[in-house]
Write an enzyme that holds these catalytic residues in place. Structure first.
Site, PDB file in Angstrom:
ATOM      1  N   LYS A  62     -11.195  -4.774  18.822  1.00  0.00           N
ATOM      2  CA  LYS A  62      -9.510  -5.086  18.869  1.00  0.00           C
ATOM      3  C   LYS A  62      -9.181  -4.642  20.280  1.00  0.00           C
ATOM      4  O   LYS A  62      -8.138  -4.906  20.636  1.00  0.00           O
ATOM      5  CB  LYS A  62      -8.938  -4.412  17.827  1.00  0.00           C
ATOM      6  CG  LYS A  62      -9.014  -4.524  16.387  1.00  0.00           C
ATOM      7  CD  LYS A  62      -7.965  -4.142  15.487  1.00  0.00           C
ATOM      8  CE  LYS A  62      -8.706  -4.253  14.176  1.00  0.00           C
ATOM      9  NZ  LYS A  62      -7.493  -4.193  12.953  1.00  0.00           N
ATOM     10  N   ASN A  76       0.680  -1.070   0.035  1.00  0.00           N
ATOM     11  CA  ASN A  76      -0.206   0.012  -0.088  1.00  0.00           C
ATOM     12  C   ASN A  76       0.779   1.122  -0.103  1.00  0.00           C
ATOM     13  O   ASN A  76       2.081   1.127  -0.029  1.00  0.00           O
ATOM     14  CB  ASN A  76      -1.048  -0.102   1.025  1.00  0.00           C
ATOM     15  CG  ASN A  76      -0.136  -0.189   2.661  1.00  0.00           C
ATOM     16  OD1 ASN A  76       0.612   0.715   2.726  1.00  0.00           O
ATOM     17  ND2 ASN A  76      -0.291  -1.232   3.183  1.00  0.00           N
ATOM     18  N   LYS A  96       9.545 -17.163 -10.245  1.00  0.00           N
ATOM     19  CA  LYS A  96       8.968 -16.379 -11.098  1.00  0.00           C
ATOM     20  C   LYS A  96       8.137 -16.840 -11.981  1.00  0.00           C
ATOM     21  O   LYS A  96       8.190 -17.882 -12.764  1.00  0.00           O
ATOM     22  CB  LYS A  96       9.910 -15.748 -11.828  1.00  0.00           C
ATOM     23  CG  LYS A  96       9.313 -14.307 -12.535  1.00  0.00           C
ATOM     24  CD  LYS A  96      10.454 -13.655 -13.692  1.00  0.00           C
ATOM     25  CE  LYS A  96       9.656 -12.910 -14.524  1.00  0.00           C
ATOM     26  NZ  LYS A  96      10.387 -12.166 -15.430  1.00  0.00           N
ATOM     27  N   PHE A 122      -4.592   2.436  14.478  1.00  0.00           N
ATOM     28  CA  PHE A 122      -4.773   3.517  13.565  1.00  0.00           C
ATOM     29  C   PHE A 122      -5.875   2.794  12.813  1.00  0.00           C
ATOM     30  O   PHE A 122      -6.159   1.836  12.394  1.00  0.00           O
ATOM     31  CB  PHE A 122      -3.560   3.816  12.741  1.00  0.00           C
ATOM     32  CG  PHE A 122      -2.545   4.825  13.347  1.00  0.00           C
ATOM     33  CD1 PHE A 122      -1.989   4.736  14.655  1.00  0.00           C
ATOM     34  CD2 PHE A 122      -2.690   6.077  12.667  1.00  0.00           C
ATOM     35  CE1 PHE A 122      -1.272   5.605  15.408  1.00  0.00           C
ATOM     36  CE2 PHE A 122      -1.704   7.090  13.186  1.00  0.00           C
ATOM     37  CZ  PHE A 122      -1.080   6.819  14.539  1.00  0.00           C
ATOM     38  N   LYS A 158     -13.612  -0.732  15.448  1.00  0.00           N
ATOM     39  CA  LYS A 158     -12.283  -1.467  15.630  1.00  0.00           C
ATOM     40  C   LYS A 158     -11.624  -1.197  17.118  1.00  0.00           C
ATOM     41  O   LYS A 158     -11.185  -1.813  17.755  1.00  0.00           O
ATOM     42  CB  LYS A 158     -11.501  -0.565  14.788  1.00  0.00           C
ATOM     43  CG  LYS A 158     -11.507  -1.229  13.452  1.00  0.00           C
ATOM     44  CD  LYS A 158     -10.588  -0.369  12.153  1.00  0.00           C
ATOM     45  CE  LYS A 158     -11.208  -0.893  10.955  1.00  0.00           C
ATOM     46  NZ  LYS A 158     -10.859  -0.318   9.990  1.00  0.00           N
ATOM     47  N   ASP A 194      -3.343  -5.989   4.260  1.00  0.00           N
ATOM     48  CA  ASP A 194      -4.517  -7.149   4.811  1.00  0.00           C
ATOM     49  C   ASP A 194      -4.688  -8.375   4.318  1.00  0.00           C
ATOM     50  O   ASP A 194      -5.272  -9.176   4.552  1.00  0.00           O
ATOM     51  CB  ASP A 194      -5.864  -6.077   4.586  1.00  0.00           C
ATOM     52  CG  ASP A 194      -5.906  -4.902   5.395  1.00  0.00           C
ATOM     53  OD1 ASP A 194      -5.607  -5.189   6.738  1.00  0.00           O
ATOM     54  OD2 ASP A 194      -6.309  -3.779   5.083  1.00  0.00           O
TER      55      ASP A 194
HETATM   56  O1  C5P Z   1      -8.911  -3.233  10.741  1.00  0.00           O
HETATM   57  P1  C5P Z   1      -7.875  -2.134  10.297  1.00  0.00           P
HETATM   58  O2  C5P Z   1      -6.938  -2.809   9.276  1.00  0.00           O
HETATM   59  O3  C5P Z   1      -8.410  -1.104   9.353  1.00  0.00           O
HETATM   60  O4  C5P Z   1      -6.961  -1.794  11.479  1.00  0.00           O
HETATM   61  C1  C5P Z   1      -6.063  -0.858  11.561  1.00  0.00           C
HETATM   62  C2  C5P Z   1      -5.031  -1.125  12.485  1.00  0.00           C
HETATM   63  O5  C5P Z   1      -5.099  -2.498  12.749  1.00  0.00           O
HETATM   64  C3  C5P Z   1      -3.605  -0.306  12.455  1.00  0.00           C
HETATM   65  O6  C5P Z   1      -3.244   0.090  13.756  1.00  0.00           O
HETATM   66  C4  C5P Z   1      -3.086  -1.496  12.127  1.00  0.00           C
HETATM   67  O7  C5P Z   1      -1.522  -1.283  12.149  1.00  0.00           O
HETATM   68  C5  C5P Z   1      -3.491  -2.631  12.553  1.00  0.00           C
HETATM   69  N1  C5P Z   1      -3.465  -4.105  11.690  1.00  0.00           N
HETATM   70  C6  C5P Z   1      -2.616  -5.277  12.172  1.00  0.00           C
HETATM   71  N2  C5P Z   1      -2.697  -6.181  11.444  1.00  0.00           N
HETATM   72  C7  C5P Z   1      -3.310  -6.362  10.496  1.00  0.00           C
HETATM   73  C8  C5P Z   1      -3.967  -5.303   9.756  1.00  0.00           C
HETATM   74  C9  C5P Z   1      -3.971  -4.024  10.630  1.00  0.00           C
HETATM   75  O8  C5P Z   1      -2.135  -5.034  13.282  1.00  0.00           O
HETATM   76  N3  C5P Z   1      -3.311  -7.447   9.514  1.00  0.00           N
END
Ligand code: C5P
Length: 400
Positions: A342, A209, A289, A324, A338, A279
């Site tokens: 979380k 990203n 490759k 975040f 979230k 994600d």
């Molecule tokens: O659910 P979302 O991806 O929007 O959440 C964002 C937060 O979760 C951020 O703090 C990011 O660093 C963390 N995150 C994580 N592991 C992932 C995806 C996001 O720790 N696989």
């Protein structure tokens, strides 16, 4: 107020050197332990004995003096110092500092300092405005040396303009402010994650990203400046950590980030997940490759990466956990969700559709939400200012 603080007061040769005596008296009154280091020129203006009697410590005047206490002296002194204040700082010593010259005790000490530094310039106004002096000052500022601007008025040689040593009480106040800020997160082990992670489809192609890492690196800088022990775990960026004393762990994939975070988690007191973790990861990454004409049918079959933050929320034992959320729609509602799912203590949310907010810019526009659902909206600010606001809030949560 400054009890147990080890302050080095550097004095260079200016007619205003006598004001260093007042600075020393003020710092001592506030219970700081002050060691005075004088340049050769300063000794022409004022006696080392004056400082010695008032500081109750030997005044250091030369690089090769025989001290039993410090070996080698400037390194030992820089290691025990919490702060270096140089007042007055002449054009000469400023020039040496900015050029990395170390030909006397004070300039050698400057180069070996790890603690914060404040310079209070004092000189003739024409000298102060000289472009070479100004260039040196801005170079020092760029490298996080603080400068307290000289005052305007008549100087000792009869000329008028900017060049008088700043007022003693202003200098002392800046030292207090800076030291207070420096130590507010002392004794804390903070994990900060930054940047993107990458998930490889084959050894060459990856999913990722637009995260630049700037927010996480700014958080690491400010946390370090407040005295925390910082572990910065970052995916690929073009940035370098603010200080070599930040424990910097570069990673590439989400799995590497997860392992590093979980390894340091038990010793941590605060975790701030500023990383834009990728994600998804390919279900079947190829080990060699993939040729362009032979795209496998399941090439883009993806699965979710492990949610590091969610795991920390489940496992936390007293740690303050900050997440975040970068959102484009229903920003606050999604962030609150979230925060709850979380099990976070605080979430920093930004609407990345807003100008100046989000990826790869130096500014951000965020809101902070805590578990009582108190929402603080901040205006557009530099990422460093945002980092300060986040850590101010974290400090209040720590105190609770
Ligand atoms: O659910 P979302 O991806 O929007 O959440 C964002 C937060 O979760 C951020 O703090 C990011 O660093 C963390 N995150 C994580 N592991 C992932 C995806 C996001 O720790 N696989």
């Amino acid at each position: 107020m400054l009890a147990k603080k080890e302050i080095v007061l550097g004095v260079s040769g200016s007619i205003s050197s006598y004001k260093s005596v007042e600075i020393l008296r003020e710092l001592s009154r506030l219970k700081a332990c002050v060691t005075v280091v004088m340049t050769k020129n300063a000794v022409e203006f004022i006696s080392p004995l004056t400082f010695q009697i008032l500081s109750k410590q030997k005044t250091i005047t030369g690089l090769f003096e025989a001290h039993q206490e410090f070996q080698p002296e400037h390194i030992a002194l820089s290691r025990k110092a919490d702060f270096l204040l140089v007042a007055p700082a002449t054009a000469n010593i400023i020039g040496k500092f900015a050029s990395g010259i170390a030909d006397d005790f004070l300039s050698s000490l400057f180069l070996s300092m790890r603690a914060p530094i404040l310079l209070a310039p004092a000189m003739n106004p024409t000298m102060y405005l000289n472009p070479f002096v100004q260039r040196n000052l801005s170079l020092l500022k760029k490298n996080n040396i603080e400068i307290i601007e000289p005052g305007v008025g008549e100087v000792a040689c009869g000329e008028s303009g900017q060049g008088r040593l700043a007022a003693v009480e202003d200098i002392v106040e800046r030292v207090i402010q800076k030291l207070r800020r420096e130590s507010s997160l002392q004794k804390h082990n903070i994990i900060i994650t930054a940047g993107p992670t990458r998930e490889y489809l084959d050894p060459i192609r990856y999913l990722s990203n637009r995260s630049s890492g700037k927010m996480g690196f700014a958080l690491a800088k400010v946390a370090y400046q407040r005295g925390a022990h910082v572990t910065l775990i970052s995916g690929p960026t073009n940035l370098s950590p603010y200080s070599p004393h930040i424990n910097y762990i570069p990673v590439v994939t989400t799995e590497e980030m997860r392992q590093a975070v979980e390894h340091h988690f038990p010793q941590s007191t605060i975790v701030i997940m500023a990383a834009a973790v990728c994600d998804w990861q390919p279900l079947h990454p190829a080990s060699s490759k993939i040729e362009k004409h032979t795209l496998p049918a399941d090439f883009f079959k993806l699965q979710n990466t492990p949610d590091i933050l969610e795991f920390l929320g489940q496992e936390k034992k007293g740690q303050i956990i900050v997440g975040f959320a970068a959102e484009t729609t229903n920003v606050l509602e999604k962030a609150k969700g979230k925060l709850r799912t979380k099990n976070l203590d605080l979430i920093c949310v930004n609407d990345i559709t807003q100008e100046g907010a989000g990826f790869d810019v130096d500014t951000n526009k965020v809101s902070l939400i805590d578990i009582q659902h108190n929402v603080i909206h901040f205006p557009l600010m530099t990422k460093e200012k945002v980092a300060e606001k986040i850590l101010d809030k974290v400090e209040t949560l720590v105190k609770k």
